[in-house]
Design an enzyme around this catalytic site. Structure first.
Site, short mmCIF file in Angstrom:
data_model
loop_
_atom_site.label_atom_id
_atom_site.label_comp_id
_atom_site.label_asym_id
_atom_site.label_seq_id
_atom_site.Cartn_x
_atom_site.Cartn_y
_atom_site.Cartn_z
N ASP A 67 6.97 3.51 14.12
CA ASP A 67 6.64 2.27 13.47
C ASP A 67 7.71 1.32 13.94
O ASP A 67 8.52 1.72 14.78
CB ASP A 67 7.04 2.64 11.85
CG ASP A 67 8.11 3.63 11.75
OD1 ASP A 67 9.18 3.95 12.53
OD2 ASP A 67 8.15 4.26 10.67
N HIS A 136 8.21 9.58 2.25
CA HIS A 136 7.57 8.74 3.19
C HIS A 136 7.66 9.61 4.74
O HIS A 136 8.75 10.04 4.80
CB HIS A 136 7.76 7.26 3.17
CG HIS A 136 8.93 6.95 3.99
ND1 HIS A 136 9.51 5.59 3.44
CD2 HIS A 136 9.68 7.19 4.91
CE1 HIS A 136 10.68 5.56 4.08
NE2 HIS A 136 10.93 6.66 4.85
N GLU A 141 3.98 5.04 2.97
CA GLU A 141 4.83 5.17 1.45
C GLU A 141 3.95 5.99 0.58
O GLU A 141 2.88 6.30 0.65
CB GLU A 141 4.94 3.82 1.10
CG GLU A 141 5.83 3.05 2.03
CD GLU A 141 7.51 3.30 1.71
OE1 GLU A 141 7.67 4.49 1.39
OE2 GLU A 141 8.01 2.28 1.89
C1 F6R Z 1 11.45 5.94 11.05
C2 F6R Z 1 10.56 6.43 10.29
C3 F6R Z 1 11.07 6.97 8.51
C4 F6R Z 1 12.46 7.65 8.64
C5 F6R Z 1 12.93 7.93 7.17
C6 F6R Z 1 14.15 8.36 7.15
O1 F6R Z 1 11.02 5.95 12.18
O2 F6R Z 1 9.52 6.77 10.47
O3 F6R Z 1 10.28 7.90 8.14
O4 F6R Z 1 12.36 8.71 9.25
O5 F6R Z 1 12.99 6.63 6.47
O6 F6R Z 1 15.10 7.69 7.63
P1 F6R Z 1 16.73 8.10 7.82
O7 F6R Z 1 16.70 8.92 8.90
O8 F6R Z 1 17.62 6.77 8.07
O9 F6R Z 1 17.27 8.70 6.46
#
Ligand code: F6R
Length: 239
Positions: A67, A136, A141
């Site tokens: 993303d 997500h 979402e």
């Molecule tokens: C990032 C992504 C998100 C993150 C998720 C967890 O490319 O796709 O799904 O993996 O928001 O984020 P962290 O690792 O910062 O807790």
């Protein structure tokens, strides 16, 4: 779904990096799917170490990220392109890296182009995922339906709150992102999901034990034939 619980993040990073290393050693032109956020950073450090120790050569590897924020150019310090350069790409010899563009004039066309680029390179061999507090994956979402293709998503309040730590103020956090769809993720031949910390425990419980439900996007992973889930004790604490 194979679920492994580890003592700490360092063990998880070694386990995740070993999955990527064994793939790339077997298939030097592997296509890997990558994530941003805090979760994969230790895995990326391990992948860098394996490169420096001459265990893994990334010269022919292709990567696709999940993303990118809409509106942030690759040069913006909080763009996911900048994150990937800083955390991984600038430290290894990978050449062919892809992150969706968040500044394309026609974002719908960019989404189509991205899915086609994945297909053109033969699909993703191994996709790395983190998970949001709301379940997500990528930026898919909670929703009434599982959206299949790469798409433009409105970020939920919970995601904006979680991500504001990286910005000077909350109003600087982009409200929309381009994200690989659930279908794009599910087409990967293998998936590794990492969750760290107590804050992810509820989402992990619902992903593994709840219903398969687009309101908990990660629950769809139970329909995939090759998913490895790597958890620390805190993330596994409600299982
Ligand atoms: C990032 C992504 C998100 C993150 C998720 C967890 O490319 O796709 O799904 O993996 O928001 O984020 P962290 O690792 O910062 O807790």
């Amino acid at each position: 779904m194979q679920i492994h619980v580890y003592q700490n993040e360092a063990e998880i990073a070694r386990a995740a990096a070993a999955l990527f290393a064994s793939l790339i050693i077997k298939k030097p032109d592997a296509v890997i799917g990558l994530a941003t956020g805090s979760t994969p950073i230790s895995t990326y450090q391990e992948l860098i170490r394996l490169y420096k120790d001459k265990v893994v050569d990334y010269a022919r590897v292709t990567s696709f990220n999940l993303d990118e924020y809409v509106g942030l150019p690759p040069t913006h310090t909080q763009s996911y392109r900048a994150f990937m350069q800083e955390q991984l790409f600038d430290h290894i010899n990978i050449q062919d890296t892809h992150v969706p563009s968040g500044i394309a004039k026609d974002l719908a066309a960019e989404c189509k182009r991205y899915d086609q680029a994945i297909v053109d390179r033969g699909g993703i061999d191994l996709q790395l995922l983190g998970i949001g507090h709301n379940g997500h994956i990528g930026f898919n979402e909670p929703n009434d339906v599982f959206v299949y293709n790469t798409n433009v998503v409105d970020l939920t309040e919970s995601t904006i709150q979680a991500n504001k730590r990286n910005f000077d103020s909350e109003d600087q956090v982009p409200r929309t992102a381009v994200s690989m769809g659930i279908g794009s993720i599910m087409q990967a031949r293998a998936i590794v999901l990492i969750a760290l910390g107590k804050g992810k425990a509820e989402a992990i419980k619902r992903t593994i034990k709840g219903e398969i439900d687009p309101q908990m996007p990660a629950s769809i992973l139970r329909c995939h034939h090759n998913v490895t889930v790597l958890l620390d004790k805190e993330a596994a604490s409600l299982l």
